[in-house]
Structures are given as structure tokens and as C-alpha cells.
Design a protein around this motif. Structure first.
Motif, mmCIF file in Angstrom:
data_model
loop_
_atom_site.group_PDB
_atom_site.id
_atom_site.type_symbol
_atom_site.label_atom_id
_atom_site.label_comp_id
_atom_site.label_asym_id
_atom_site.label_seq_id
_atom_site.Cartn_x
_atom_site.Cartn_y
_atom_site.Cartn_z
ATOM 1 N N TYR A 25 -3.562 4.852 -19.706
ATOM 2 C CA TYR A 25 -4.653 4.086 -20.291
ATOM 3 C C TYR A 25 -4.889 2.817 -19.504
ATOM 4 O O TYR A 25 -3.954 2.110 -19.152
ATOM 5 C CB TYR A 25 -4.320 3.714 -21.740
ATOM 6 C CG TYR A 25 -4.385 4.888 -22.679
ATOM 7 C CD1 TYR A 25 -3.265 5.674 -22.901
ATOM 8 C CD2 TYR A 25 -5.561 5.199 -23.330
ATOM 9 C CE1 TYR A 25 -3.323 6.751 -23.751
ATOM 10 C CE2 TYR A 25 -5.623 6.280 -24.189
ATOM 11 C CZ TYR A 25 -4.503 7.059 -24.400
ATOM 12 O OH TYR A 25 -4.559 8.135 -25.252
ATOM 13 N N GLN A 26 -6.153 2.516 -19.279
ATOM 14 C CA GLN A 26 -6.524 1.265 -18.626
ATOM 15 C C GLN A 26 -7.857 0.798 -19.208
ATOM 16 O O GLN A 26 -8.530 1.569 -19.898
ATOM 17 C CB GLN A 26 -6.643 1.467 -17.116
ATOM 18 C CG GLN A 26 -7.760 2.392 -16.719
ATOM 19 C CD GLN A 26 -7.932 2.445 -15.214
ATOM 20 O OE1 GLN A 26 -6.974 2.327 -14.459
ATOM 21 N NE2 GLN A 26 -9.151 2.611 -14.775
ATOM 22 N N LEU A 42 -3.631 1.228 -10.386
ATOM 23 C CA LEU A 42 -3.660 2.094 -9.206
ATOM 24 C C LEU A 42 -2.256 2.324 -8.666
ATOM 25 O O LEU A 42 -1.915 3.424 -8.206
ATOM 26 C CB LEU A 42 -4.554 1.469 -8.132
ATOM 27 C CG LEU A 42 -4.862 2.351 -6.937
ATOM 28 C CD1 LEU A 42 -5.539 3.624 -7.396
ATOM 29 C CD2 LEU A 42 -5.749 1.614 -5.950
ATOM 30 N N ALA A 43 -1.404 1.294 -8.740
ATOM 31 C CA ALA A 43 -0.024 1.437 -8.273
ATOM 32 C C ALA A 43 0.701 2.514 -9.077
ATOM 33 O O ALA A 43 1.384 3.380 -8.515
ATOM 34 C CB ALA A 43 0.716 0.102 -8.380
ATOM 35 N N VAL A 44 0.512 2.502 -10.405
ATOM 36 C CA VAL A 44 1.183 3.504 -11.240
ATOM 37 C C VAL A 44 0.619 4.885 -10.955
ATOM 38 O O VAL A 44 1.359 5.873 -10.850
ATOM 39 C CB VAL A 44 1.031 3.152 -12.734
ATOM 40 C CG1 VAL A 44 1.542 4.275 -13.601
ATOM 41 C CG2 VAL A 44 1.771 1.878 -13.040
ATOM 42 N N GLN A 45 -0.721 4.979 -10.787
ATOM 43 C CA GLN A 45 -1.314 6.279 -10.494
ATOM 44 C C GLN A 45 -0.783 6.825 -9.180
ATOM 45 O O GLN A 45 -0.461 8.006 -9.062
ATOM 46 C CB GLN A 45 -2.837 6.148 -10.412
ATOM 47 C CG GLN A 45 -3.509 5.956 -11.756
ATOM 48 C CD GLN A 45 -4.998 5.749 -11.595
ATOM 49 O OE1 GLN A 45 -5.648 6.497 -10.870
ATOM 50 N NE2 GLN A 45 -5.537 4.750 -12.247
ATOM 51 N N ALA A 46 -0.692 5.945 -8.176
ATOM 52 C CA ALA A 46 -0.184 6.385 -6.872
ATOM 53 C C ALA A 46 1.251 6.867 -7.005
ATOM 54 O O ALA A 46 1.627 7.909 -6.444
ATOM 55 C CB ALA A 46 -0.270 5.235 -5.865
ATOM 56 N N THR A 209 8.053 5.560 -1.407
ATOM 57 C CA THR A 209 8.846 5.134 -2.558
ATOM 58 C C THR A 209 7.940 4.327 -3.474
ATOM 59 O O THR A 209 6.754 4.159 -3.204
ATOM 60 C CB THR A 209 10.002 4.225 -2.120
ATOM 61 O OG1 THR A 209 9.453 3.127 -1.402
ATOM 62 C CG2 THR A 209 10.987 4.969 -1.253
ATOM 63 N N GLU A 210 8.523 3.807 -4.560
ATOM 64 C CA GLU A 210 7.692 3.024 -5.474
ATOM 65 C C GLU A 210 7.145 1.774 -4.802
ATOM 66 O O GLU A 210 6.102 1.244 -5.203
ATOM 67 C CB GLU A 210 8.468 2.658 -6.750
ATOM 68 C CG GLU A 210 9.861 2.152 -6.540
ATOM 69 C CD GLU A 210 10.894 3.256 -6.704
ATOM 70 O OE1 GLU A 210 10.620 4.401 -6.277
ATOM 71 O OE2 GLU A 210 11.970 2.966 -7.229
ATOM 72 N N LEU A 211 7.846 1.280 -3.777
ATOM 73 C CA LEU A 211 7.325 0.122 -3.051
ATOM 74 C C LEU A 211 5.996 0.462 -2.390
ATOM 75 O O LEU A 211 5.041 -0.317 -2.448
ATOM 76 C CB LEU A 211 8.334 -0.338 -1.994
ATOM 77 C CG LEU A 211 7.857 -1.430 -1.054
ATOM 78 C CD1 LEU A 211 7.527 -2.693 -1.821
ATOM 79 C CD2 LEU A 211 8.913 -1.731 0.000
ATOM 80 N N ASP A 212 5.918 1.666 -1.760
ATOM 81 C CA ASP A 212 4.660 2.067 -1.135
ATOM 82 C C ASP A 212 3.547 2.142 -2.168
ATOM 83 O O ASP A 212 2.419 1.719 -1.919
ATOM 84 C CB ASP A 212 4.821 3.432 -0.456
ATOM 85 C CG ASP A 212 5.909 3.415 0.590
ATOM 86 O OD1 ASP A 212 7.047 3.805 0.277
ATOM 87 O OD2 ASP A 212 5.614 2.985 1.716
ATOM 88 N N ALA A 213 3.872 2.694 -3.349
ATOM 89 C CA ALA A 213 2.861 2.809 -4.397
ATOM 90 C C ALA A 213 2.363 1.426 -4.811
ATOM 91 O O ALA A 213 1.159 1.188 -4.965
ATOM 92 C CB ALA A 213 3.430 3.548 -5.607
ATOM 93 N N LEU A 214 3.301 0.486 -4.985
ATOM 94 C CA LEU A 214 2.923 -0.848 -5.438
ATOM 95 C C LEU A 214 2.065 -1.560 -4.399
ATOM 96 O O LEU A 214 1.012 -2.137 -4.723
ATOM 97 C CB LEU A 214 4.192 -1.660 -5.722
ATOM 98 C CG LEU A 214 3.998 -3.051 -6.277
ATOM 99 C CD1 LEU A 214 3.360 -2.998 -7.644
ATOM 100 C CD2 LEU A 214 5.332 -3.775 -6.367
ATOM 101 N N SER A 258 -13.109 11.402 -6.880
ATOM 102 C CA SER A 258 -14.490 11.230 -6.436
ATOM 103 C C SER A 258 -14.809 9.772 -6.207
ATOM 104 O O SER A 258 -15.587 9.410 -5.361
ATOM 105 C CB SER A 258 -15.450 11.804 -7.478
ATOM 106 O OG SER A 258 -15.086 11.283 -8.729
ATOM 107 N N SER A 259 -14.186 8.867 -6.982
ATOM 108 C CA SER A 259 -14.443 7.447 -6.744
ATOM 109 C C SER A 259 -13.126 6.711 -6.838
ATOM 110 O O SER A 259 -12.262 7.079 -7.611
ATOM 111 C CB SER A 259 -15.405 6.873 -7.768
ATOM 112 O OG SER A 259 -14.815 6.946 -9.044
ATOM 113 N N SER A 260 -12.969 5.664 -6.035
ATOM 114 C CA SER A 260 -11.707 4.920 -6.052
ATOM 115 C C SER A 260 -11.928 3.505 -6.554
ATOM 116 O O SER A 260 -12.749 2.799 -6.009
ATOM 117 C CB SER A 260 -11.115 4.838 -4.660
ATOM 118 O OG SER A 260 -11.130 6.109 -4.091
#
Lengths: 260, 252
Positions: A25-26, A42-46, A209-214, A258-260
Motif C-alpha cells: 500500500y502506498q 520503490l525501494a521495497v518494490q525493487a 542485495t537490499e542495499l541495491d534496492a534502497l 508500464s509507468s515508473s
């Protein structure tokens, strides 16, 4: 959550596999969400995409109030609700999915240190620019934050949030900074990230790793969000390896969006 | 040139006790860095003066400029060519920033809580110490002011809305702090300093954060007990004290 509650949640989490109906949820994407929340989301989604865990993104105007800690984003998995990246990482770890298992102790220490660097500098700078810079607050943050509500509630909520964030900035010593100093801090943070990344595809070589996502969450959002000035995005653009890092993660994990 | 400016540098900080040149984390960071970088500063403790209330401590005075807070002071000294980090690679410089952020986010809240919010420690150690080092009537004002700032900082950064109560965050900040100390211990390993054989700004920051927790006579602190089990970190502090702050010249 208190420690006991966290331990309980971990135990419950370990019991069930990841369901198909997990939702994230956002706040409303087009009108309401702000830079810092969008970056965290976006970090969590990644991260979840990197783990290969499916999740549906649902936008709600009151997402902030639904969240157990008041912070965005939060995920609803089975009958548990977990918010913010670090607890979500622990939650997925309890279910047996982890990106940082292959790291040794020293590397894990480094990863956590760099994650705190992003939280300490980039996230705080985003909050500062959104709420402590009068131009941005008046033109972008307050209107967007209060867009789902009618007057006078919209005014009250927007100013209350601004007051809250300004108090926090004062408490951590950012209250006295000027916008130029904040941009300079962002630049130094990006320089540190760029130097750590070097020519590698991800921060810990081959595997994300999670660092990359963040880092992806924050940098990509800053690059693609329109603010009153483009200076923040320009600071990041001056580091070409960070740009190609963002592009690589977008292409690898988000190519069907489709959209970021 | 720079030598003339160097002679005129004065550092205002809190005084020392418990075997440390200063009991105040920020002051200790700056004192350690000046030693590592070979900068000669005259140390003027603010104890027993009205500056305990009026001045922001630590403060570096050099000619006309006054710089406050550890990171700006370290940057200022670097510009004056007192640079303890010049042998570091770019990657190590980046690691320095990251580990300092780790200390700020994970260790500082628990340290603030241990010294200023925990009732037993505050009543038996912190308040008497700071009150005894402040002139009358500031001894009634200075400790509560620091305690309020500490509490509000913890609640604003770690408290989860809408229930801003300290008991809810206590468990979390202490477990974060223990993890942070463990991470520092893993990173330090068996070396004397974090980057090779000579100390850098990161060593100054870690020393400033960890040494008061290590040396203070806290009546109740599980965090201190946890720290004392990390042999390499305590050895790190003792080593710096012995090499740079020996009892012959506590301030240099």
C-alpha cells in the motif's frame, strides 16, 4: 513494534509460504505521493522483485494512517502487516527469502552501514527539500499531501505534517542548514555511493542485495520526479555509474511496468 | 603560513573524567581527531563557566572563525591541512561516511538514552557530574536541558506516531545499538585501527561514541556489559588512550 511483537510476527511468518495475494500500500500515485514516500515504496518494490516475490501495488489516500508505524510503504501478507524496508527484509527472511545470506560478517556490516548512510543523508535531504524549503513546500508538498481532502482539513493536515517534519529536522541538527548545504550533502553521499559501487554491476558484485534496492529506490525517484529545481537530479547525473546502475535495475526488474 | 594559524586554535569542550580527556561524545571526537591529525589546539574546558549554558560545545576558535559540531570542525581542520585521512583511498573515504552514518542512526539514540533518559543512570551519574561542573545556578538548568533535548531527539527520530512514548522504543534502540557494536567489532577484527596502522577520522568518531560508554561508572547498563564483552573494541579504546592521551599530557 515492540521486540516481543516482532518475534511473534517472525514466528507466524515462518509458518506460511508467501501468498499470491500480497499487497503493498502506498498513497495515490498521480496526485498525492511525495518524493520521500515514493522512494521508500520503490525501494521495497525493487527488493521484493529481486527476491522474486509477487506483490500487488495498491494506492490508497489514507495509506499513511493504515500503516502500523505511520510510515510508507507497508505490505499486507496473509494476516500480517509490516511497514518499512528493514522490518520487511526481516519478515521475508523469516519466510526463507534473503538476498544477503551470501555475505560474510564484514560485508554485512558494510551493507548496513551504507543503508544507514542512505537513510541518514538521502532520505533526510528529501524530507528537508520537501518540507523545509518554503518554495517546494508551498508549490508541491502541501498541495499534493492534502489533495484527497477538502478544506479546511487539507490545510490542517498539510501544516501539521510540515510542523512535524520541521521538528524532526531541528532535532537531528538539519534545521539550521541552507538548501545549498543540503545539496552539497546529497552530492557527497552520491560520491560515496559512486565510489563504493565502482565498476561493479551491484554493490556486492554479482548479486543484488537490499542495499541495491534502497539506493535504486531513492536515486530513481529523484531522477524521475519533477521538483521546483532540477539541481537534485543534476547532482546524481554527474555520476555516470549510478545512472547506469539505475538503468540496469530498471531494465532487469521493472521492464514490464508500464509507468515508473 | 599555516603554522601561525595553528598556534591560535582554541577548542572549547567539556572536561574529562573516568580516565577520559572528555566525557562528552562530540568533544571527545574532536579531541581525538586533533591528536590523530597532529593539530595543536589549546583546550579550554567550559566546566564551571557560564559557557556551559551559552556555548554550543564543542567549538573550535581559529582567528575570526568559530566552527561548531564535529563534522564541520573535522572538515575545517582538513582544510588547514590537518588531515588524518589523506592516505585513505576513495573507497575507504566512502566507507568512513557510511560507518559514521551507522553510528549516528543506530548507536546514538541508545547512548542518549543510557546517559540522559534512563532514570537510574541520570540520577546517579550524569546529572551529578554535569551539575557539579556547572556554576550556580546553572547546575539546575544544564542537566535537565540536555535531558530534554536527548529525549525529544529519541522520540522524534525513533518514536512511532501516534504513540510517542519512550517505553515503546526502548527495546528497539537497545537492540539496534547492540547490533551496531557487533558490526563495529566485525569490521575492526584484529587491527588496531579501522584502516590499517594509523588512525583516521572514523577512529575518532568511533572512539568518541564508544569510550564514554566503556569507561563511565554506570549503575545499570546492559549495553555497557555488552560492550565490555567485545574485546577488540575495548582494546581499541584503551590503545588510543594509552598512545594519544597518556596521563603525562592529557590534553597534549
Amino acid at each position: 513494534m515492540s521486540l516481543a511483537a516482532e518475534a511473534f510476527v517472525s514466528q507466524m511468518a515462518a509458518a506460511e509460504p508467501w501468498p499470491e495475494t500480497a499487497t503493498l500500500y502506498q498513497p495515490l500515485k498521480e496526485d498525492q505521493i511525495l518524493l520521500s514516500d515514493c522512494a521508500s515504496s520503490l525501494a521495497v518494490q525493487a527488493y521484493l522483485r529481486m527476491c522474486g516475490l509477487p506483490v500487488q501495488v495498491v494506492c490508497r489516500a489514507n495509506a499513511e494512517y493504515m500503516s502500523p508505524s505511520g510510515k510508507i510503504p507497508f505490505i499486507h501478507v496473509g494476516n500480517q502487516v509490516v511497514s518499512e524496508l528493514s522490518p520487511i527484509v526481516q519478515f521475508t527472511k523469516a519466510k526463507g527469502h534473503s538476498l544477503s545470506d551470501g555475505l560474510d560478517d564484514v560485508q554485512r556490516a558494510e551493507m548496513k552501514a551504507y543503508m544507514e548512510l542512505v537513510n541518514n543523508m538521502l532520505l533526510t535531504a528529501e524530507l528537508y527539500i520537501q518540507w523545509c524549503d518554503d518554495a517546494t513546500a508551498a508549490e508541491i508538498s502541501r498541495p499534493r499531501y492534502s489533495s484527497p481532502y477538502s478544506w479546511p482539513l487539507s490545510n490542517i493536515l498539510a501544516y501539521q505534517k510540515q510542523w512535524e517534519v520541521r521538528r524532526k529536522m531541528n532535532a537531528v541538527g538539519w534545521g539550521g542548514k541552507t538548501l545549498e548545504q543540503v545539496y552539497e550533502d546529497v552530492s557527497q553521499c552520491c560520491q560515496a555511493l559512486s565510489q563504493r559501487l565502482g565498476t561493479q554491476p551491484y554493490f556486492f558484485n554479482k548479486q543484488p542485495t537490499e542495499l541495491d534496492a534502497l539506493v535504486f529506490g531513492h536515486l530513481f525517484t529523484i531522477l524521475t520526479t519533477r521538483l521546483t529545481s532540477t539541481e537534485l537530479a543534476e547532482k546524481i547525473k554527474s555520476y555516470s555509474n549510478l545512472l547506469s546502475f539505475c538503468r540496469r535495475i530498471e531494465q532487469t526488474y521493472f521492464e514490464d511496468k508500464s509507468s515508473s | 603560513m599555516n603554522q601561525n594559524m595553528a598556534a591560535a586554535m582554541e577548542l572549547r569542550c567539556w572536561g574529562g573524567d573516568w580516565g577520559l580527556p572528555s566525557v562528552h561524545t562530540e568533544s571527545l571526537i574532536v579531541l581525538a581527531y586533533t591528536k590523530f591529525a597532529g593539530a595543536k589546539v589549546t583546550v579550554s574546558p567550559v566546566d564551571w563557566t557560564w559557557k556551559t549554558l551559552t556555548a554550543t560545545v564543542p567549538e573550535l576558535l581559529c582567528g575570526d572563525s568559530a566552527v561548531q559540531e564535529p563534522t564541520p570542525i573535522v572538515n575545517f581542520l582538513r582544510k588547514q591541512r590537518f588531515n588524518a585521512d589523506f592516505e585513505l583511498s576513495a573507497r575507504q573515504g566512502a566507507d568512513t561516511m557510511a560507518y559514521i552514518a551507522l553510528l549516528e542512526e543506530k548507536l546514538r539514540p541508545a547512548l542518549l538514552h543510557t546517559f540522559w533518559v534512563d532514570a537510574e543512570n541520570y540520577a546517579n551519574l550524569t546529572r551529578p557530574w554535569f551539575a557539579s561542573r556547572s556554576p550556580f545556578p546553572l547546575n539546575f538548568l544544564v542537566p535537565p536541558r540536555h535531558a530534554n533535548i536527548a529525549l525529544s531527539r529519541i522520540l522524534l527520530t525513533k518514536g512511532e506516531a501516534p504513540l510517542h512514548r519512550i517505553t515503546e522504543v526502548e527495546g528497539k534502540i537497545y537492540s539496534d545499538a547492540k547490533e551496531c557494536l557487533n558490526l563495529l567489532s566485525y569490521r575492526l577484527g584484529t587491527e588496531n585501527y579501522f584502516f590499517g596502522n594509523s588512525p583516521t577520522s572514523l577512529d575518532a568518531f568511533v572512539f568518541g561514541f564508544v569510550a564514554p560508554l566503556y569507561k563511565a561508572g554506570l549503575p545499570s547498563s546492559p549495553l555497557q556489559s555488552h560492550l565490555r564483552q567485545l574485546d577488540n573494541v575495548t582494546r581499541f579504546c584503551d590503545n588510543i588512550l594509552a598512545v594519544y592521551f597518556s596521563s603525562d599530557h592529557p590534553y597534549g
